[in-house]
Design a protein around this motif. Structure first.
Motif, PDB file in Angstrom:
ATOM      1  N   GLU A 187      20.545  18.398 -16.231  1.00 52.69           N
ATOM      2  CA  GLU A 187      20.834  19.404 -17.257  1.00 52.69           C
ATOM      3  C   GLU A 187      22.340  19.575 -17.451  1.00 52.69           C
ATOM      4  OE1 GLU A 187      18.872  23.042 -16.389  1.00 52.69           O
ATOM      5  OE2 GLU A 187      16.843  22.197 -16.521  1.00 52.69           O
ATOM      6  N   ASP A 188      23.057  19.715 -16.353  1.00 49.09           N
ATOM      7  CA  ASP A 188      24.512  19.847 -16.423  1.00 49.09           C
ATOM      8  C   ASP A 188      25.122  18.512 -16.024  1.00 49.09           C
ATOM      9  OD1 ASP A 188      24.372  22.563 -17.128  1.00 49.09           O
ATOM     10  OD2 ASP A 188      24.106  23.123 -15.022  1.00 49.09           O
ATOM     11  N   VAL A 189      25.432  17.694 -17.003  1.00 43.40           N
ATOM     12  CA  VAL A 189      25.906  16.346 -16.740  1.00 43.40           C
ATOM     13  C   VAL A 189      27.408  16.357 -16.460  1.00 43.40           C
ATOM     14  CG1 VAL A 189      26.198  14.034 -17.690  1.00 43.40           C
ATOM     15  CG2 VAL A 189      24.108  15.334 -18.175  1.00 43.40           C
ATOM     16  N   ASP A 190      27.794  15.735 -15.354  1.00 48.12           N
ATOM     17  CA  ASP A 190      29.205  15.568 -15.014  1.00 48.12           C
ATOM     18  C   ASP A 190      29.443  14.082 -14.753  1.00 48.12           C
ATOM     19  OD1 ASP A 190      31.799  15.677 -14.188  1.00 48.12           O
ATOM     20  OD2 ASP A 190      31.421  16.771 -12.327  1.00 48.12           O
ATOM     21  N   ILE A 191      30.085  13.427 -15.684  1.00 48.21           N
ATOM     22  CA  ILE A 191      30.303  11.981 -15.553  1.00 48.21           C
ATOM     23  C   ILE A 191      31.617  11.653 -14.856  1.00 48.21           C
ATOM     24  CG2 ILE A 191      28.905  11.479 -17.589  1.00 48.21           C
ATOM     25  CD1 ILE A 191      31.541  11.063 -19.133  1.00 48.21           C
ATOM     26  N   SER A 192      32.372  12.670 -14.477  1.00 53.88           N
ATOM     27  CA  SER A 192      33.702  12.421 -13.915  1.00 53.88           C
ATOM     28  C   SER A 192      33.647  11.609 -12.619  1.00 53.88           C
ATOM     29  CB  SER A 192      34.430  13.742 -13.666  1.00 53.88           C
ATOM     30  OG  SER A 192      33.731  14.550 -12.737  1.00 53.88           O
ATOM     31  N   GLU A 193      32.570  11.785 -11.842  1.00 61.22           N
ATOM     32  CA  GLU A 193      32.493  11.066 -10.567  1.00 61.22           C
ATOM     33  C   GLU A 193      32.289   9.568 -10.751  1.00 61.22           C
ATOM     34  OE1 GLU A 193      28.662  11.534  -8.313  1.00 61.22           O
ATOM     35  OE2 GLU A 193      28.362  13.138  -9.777  1.00 61.22           O
ATOM     36  N   TYR A 194      31.961   9.130 -11.970  1.00 60.32           N
ATOM     37  CA  TYR A 194      31.751   7.709 -12.221  1.00 60.32           C
ATOM     38  C   TYR A 194      32.951   7.058 -12.912  1.00 60.32           C
ATOM     39  CZ  TYR A 194      27.008   9.237 -11.300  1.00 60.32           C
ATOM     40  OH  TYR A 194      25.901   9.793 -10.721  1.00 60.32           O
ATOM     41  N   VAL A 195      33.974   7.837 -13.209  1.00 59.29           N
ATOM     42  CA  VAL A 195      35.146   7.276 -13.883  1.00 59.29           C
ATOM     43  C   VAL A 195      35.827   6.250 -12.979  1.00 59.29           C
ATOM     44  CG1 VAL A 195      37.443   7.815 -14.789  1.00 59.29           C
ATOM     45  CG2 VAL A 195      35.496   9.298 -15.319  1.00 59.29           C
ATOM     46  N   ARG A 196      35.793   6.493 -11.673  1.00 61.96           N
ATOM     47  CA  ARG A 196      36.373   5.570 -10.703  1.00 61.96           C
ATOM     48  C   ARG A 196      35.253   5.056  -9.806  1.00 61.96           C
ATOM     49  NH1 ARG A 196      39.619  10.101 -11.055  1.00 61.96           N
ATOM     50  NH2 ARG A 196      41.767   9.735 -11.751  1.00 61.96           N
ATOM     51  N   ASN A 197      35.068   3.764  -9.787  1.00 59.71           N
ATOM     52  CA  ASN A 197      34.009   3.150  -8.988  1.00 59.71           C
ATOM     53  C   ASN A 197      34.605   2.187  -7.982  1.00 59.71           C
ATOM     54  OD1 ASN A 197      31.685   4.367  -9.832  1.00 59.71           O
ATOM     55  ND2 ASN A 197      30.920   2.651 -11.035  1.00 59.71           N
ATOM     56  N   SER A 198      33.999   2.106  -6.811  1.00 60.66           N
ATOM     57  CA  SER A 198      34.445   1.176  -5.782  1.00 60.66           C
ATOM     58  C   SER A 198      33.339   0.183  -5.466  1.00 60.66           C
ATOM     59  CB  SER A 198      34.834   1.933  -4.507  1.00 60.66           C
ATOM     60  OG  SER A 198      35.146   1.021  -3.472  1.00 60.66           O
ATOM     61  N   SER A 199      33.727  -1.068  -5.260  1.00 63.79           N
ATOM     62  CA  SER A 199      32.758  -2.129  -4.964  1.00 63.79           C
ATOM     63  C   SER A 199      32.311  -2.119  -3.510  1.00 63.79           C
ATOM     64  CB  SER A 199      33.385  -3.489  -5.262  1.00 63.79           C
ATOM     65  OG  SER A 199      34.437  -3.771  -4.338  1.00 63.79           O
ATOM     66  N   GLY A 200      33.031  -1.416  -2.648  1.00 66.08           N
ATOM     67  CA  GLY A 200      32.824  -1.594  -1.218  1.00 66.08           C
ATOM     68  C   GLY A 200      33.593  -2.813  -0.740  1.00 66.08           C
ATOM     69  N   LEU A 201      33.463  -3.128   0.528  1.00 62.98           N
ATOM     70  CA  LEU A 201      34.249  -4.210   1.130  1.00 62.98           C
ATOM     71  C   LEU A 201      33.769  -5.583   0.666  1.00 62.98           C
ATOM     72  CD1 LEU A 201      34.465  -2.907   4.807  1.00 62.98           C
ATOM     73  CD2 LEU A 201      36.195  -2.702   3.015  1.00 62.98           C
ATOM     74  N   ILE A 202      34.718  -6.458   0.397  1.00 63.81           N
ATOM     75  CA  ILE A 202      34.423  -7.858   0.071  1.00 63.81           C
ATOM     76  C   ILE A 202      35.113  -8.716   1.119  1.00 63.81           C
ATOM     77  CG2 ILE A 202      34.623  -9.677  -1.668  1.00 63.81           C
ATOM     78  CD1 ILE A 202      34.856  -7.468  -3.774  1.00 63.81           C
ATOM     79  N   ASN A 203      34.339  -9.246   2.051  1.00 60.52           N
ATOM     80  CA  ASN A 203      34.889 -10.055   3.132  1.00 60.52           C
ATOM     81  C   ASN A 203      35.022 -11.519   2.701  1.00 60.52           C
ATOM     82  OD1 ASN A 203      35.001  -7.948   5.183  1.00 60.52           O
ATOM     83  ND2 ASN A 203      32.769  -7.989   5.085  1.00 60.52           N
ATOM     84  N   GLU A 204      35.607 -12.341   3.572  1.00 63.88           N
ATOM     85  CA  GLU A 204      35.862 -13.734   3.237  1.00 63.88           C
ATOM     86  C   GLU A 204      34.599 -14.488   2.835  1.00 63.88           C
ATOM     87  OE1 GLU A 204      37.970 -15.573   6.415  1.00 63.88           O
ATOM     88  OE2 GLU A 204      39.919 -14.907   5.694  1.00 63.88           O
ATOM     89  N   GLY A 205      33.453 -14.103   3.403  1.00 64.44           N
ATOM     90  CA  GLY A 205      32.217 -14.790   3.074  1.00 64.44           C
ATOM     91  C   GLY A 205      31.770 -14.575   1.645  1.00 64.44           C
ATOM     92  N   ASN A 206      32.392 -13.615   0.942  1.00 61.74           N
ATOM     93  CA  ASN A 206      31.991 -13.284  -0.424  1.00 61.74           C
ATOM     94  C   ASN A 206      32.927 -13.827  -1.489  1.00 61.74           C
ATOM     95  OD1 ASN A 206      31.200 -10.544   1.353  1.00 61.74           O
ATOM     96  ND2 ASN A 206      29.582 -11.316   0.025  1.00 61.74           N
ATOM     97  N   PHE A 207      33.937 -14.622  -1.081  1.00 67.39           N
ATOM     98  CA  PHE A 207      34.783 -15.220  -2.111  1.00 67.39           C
ATOM     99  C   PHE A 207      34.947 -16.708  -1.848  1.00 67.39           C
ATOM    100  CE2 PHE A 207      38.453 -15.453   0.627  1.00 67.39           C
ATOM    101  CZ  PHE A 207      38.519 -14.252   1.333  1.00 67.39           C
ATOM    102  N   ASP A 208      35.394 -17.408  -2.880  1.00 70.70           N
ATOM    103  CA  ASP A 208      35.445 -18.872  -2.847  1.00 70.70           C
ATOM    104  C   ASP A 208      36.887 -19.351  -2.762  1.00 70.70           C
ATOM    105  OD1 ASP A 208      32.666 -19.014  -3.191  1.00 70.70           O
ATOM    106  OD2 ASP A 208      32.872 -18.837  -5.369  1.00 70.70           O
ATOM    107  N   PRO A 209      37.245 -20.085  -1.682  1.00 71.55           N
ATOM    108  CA  PRO A 209      38.573 -20.706  -1.639  1.00 71.55           C
ATOM    109  C   PRO A 209      38.616 -21.899  -2.588  1.00 71.55           C
ATOM    110  CG  PRO A 209      37.286 -21.311   0.304  1.00 71.55           C
ATOM    111  CD  PRO A 209      36.458 -20.321  -0.465  1.00 71.55           C
ATOM    112  N   LEU A 210      39.694 -22.022  -3.335  1.00 66.92           N
ATOM    113  CA  LEU A 210      39.864 -23.124  -4.278  1.00 66.92           C
ATOM    114  C   LEU A 210      40.796 -24.180  -3.687  1.00 66.92           C
ATOM    115  CD1 LEU A 210      40.174 -21.037  -7.582  1.00 66.92           C
ATOM    116  CD2 LEU A 210      38.125 -22.083  -6.575  1.00 66.92           C
ATOM    117  N   PRO A 211      40.725 -25.427  -4.190  1.00 64.89           N
ATOM    118  CA  PRO A 211      41.508 -26.517  -3.590  1.00 64.89           C
ATOM    119  C   PRO A 211      43.011 -26.257  -3.530  1.00 64.89           C
ATOM    120  CG  PRO A 211      39.844 -27.398  -5.084  1.00 64.89           C
ATOM    121  CD  PRO A 211      39.828 -25.908  -5.254  1.00 64.89           C
TER     122      PRO A 211
END
Length: 301
Positions: free
Chosen positions: A196-220
């Motif tokens: 009923e009382d919508v407050d969208i301010s808490e979604y203006v800034r979002n965090s992905s959480g931690l991204i460790n080495e296993g979640n990204f790709d090293p390039l040549p």
């Protein structure tokens, strides 16, 4: 850049203040709470000092701040010996917040800083160290617009970072520049549509959480490729996407906070403490580096 750093502080402060600890409230012990984030390429951080409050009291920094502290940050050399000492003074306008006397100095990446705090009217002695991650640098061309949940996921390529402690750990922060109910993406709209009382301010800034080495790709060529997760997009339209490299202290706080919210993975009544890496108190003295890109997330056709 100031807006971006403020957003970073907001996210990490929320992790610190809203985490739960398994202290026995029948034997409540007051702790000094430390909060400071050194950012590569920025001035030395402000240090916030307060005390904890019993579980049945509402925490407020304005009610729990600590005065009469002597705060020093020391730049250590490669042997762990003092190289340069920076003095702090308490803000006259914001009690409990301590500011560096020298504002021109910029935090150096890949360097270690030691925080020391003593008090003129209490026996607590606080110390902590942080090693600043290598400077994050986005090196690829970012598209002006990306279609939300399309096959062409937003890709961010970073210059090869030097490691500090163990593996590199990253976090994405998304800051919407066009927050409006009509711009909410379907997942986030489904969260608030029955409110009923919508407050969208808490979604203006979002965090992905931690991204460790296993979640990204090293390039040549030594660069690394990160794929931005769609769950980080709360609003269509123009967004800032901040790529953060966080030190071990911040990684521990975020990771242990995630464990606290582990639901069924925790045994009944078992809520582990946050990992603080602060001697003589609790809180966080951590460091990070950041780079920011700008793009627009458009509605699917």
């Amino acid at each position: 850049m100031k807006k971006v750093i403020t957003a970073i502080y907001f996210t990490l402060t929320a992790l610190l203040l809203f985490g739960c600890d398994s202290y026995d409230q029948d034997d409540y012990q007051e702790y000094v709470v430390v909060e400071g984030y050194a950012v590569a390429g920025q001035s030395l951080p402000n240090i916030r000092l307060s005390t904890t409050a019993p579980a049945d009291d509402e925490y407020s920094f304005e009610e729990n701040f600590i005065q009469n502290a002597i705060v020093l940050i020391t730049l250590l050399d490669e042997n762990g010996e003092p190289e340069e000492v920076f003095e702090y003074t308490e803000s006259t306008e914001e009690p409990g917040i301590y500011n560096p006397l020298i504002l021109s100095y910029q935090v150096e990446p890949l360097r270690t800083y030691k925080l020391d705090i003593v008090f003129t009217d209490r026996d607590d002695q606080i110390s902590a160290t942080t090693t600043v991650p290598d400077q994050v640098e986005v090196v690829n061309e970012i598209p002006e617009s990306v279609v939300y949940q399309s096959e062409n996921q937003l890709e961010i390529i970073l210059a090869e970072p030097e490691k500090t402690n163990g593996q590199n750990v990253f976090v994405f922060n998304t800051i919407s520049l066009e927050p409006a109910i009509d711009n909410l993406t379907p997942f986030y709209f489904s969260i608030i549509e029955d409110e009923e009382d919508v407050d969208i301010s808490e979604y203006v800034r979002n965090s992905s959480g931690l991204i460790n080495e296993g979640n990204f790709d090293p390039l040549p060529d030594g660069t690394i490729l990160l794929r931005f997760p769609w769950i980080g997009v709360a609003f269509y339209g123009e967004n800032l996407v901040v790529t953060l490299s966080v030190d071990e202290n911040l990684s521990d706080v975020i990771r242990s906070q995630d464990v606290q919210l582990g639901g069924s993975t925790l045994s009944p009544g078992e809520i582990p403490n946050l990992l603080y890496n602060i001697e003589g108190g609790i809180g966080v003295f951590g460091s990070l580096s950041a780079d920011t890109i700008n793009t627009s997330f458009s509605r699917p056709f």
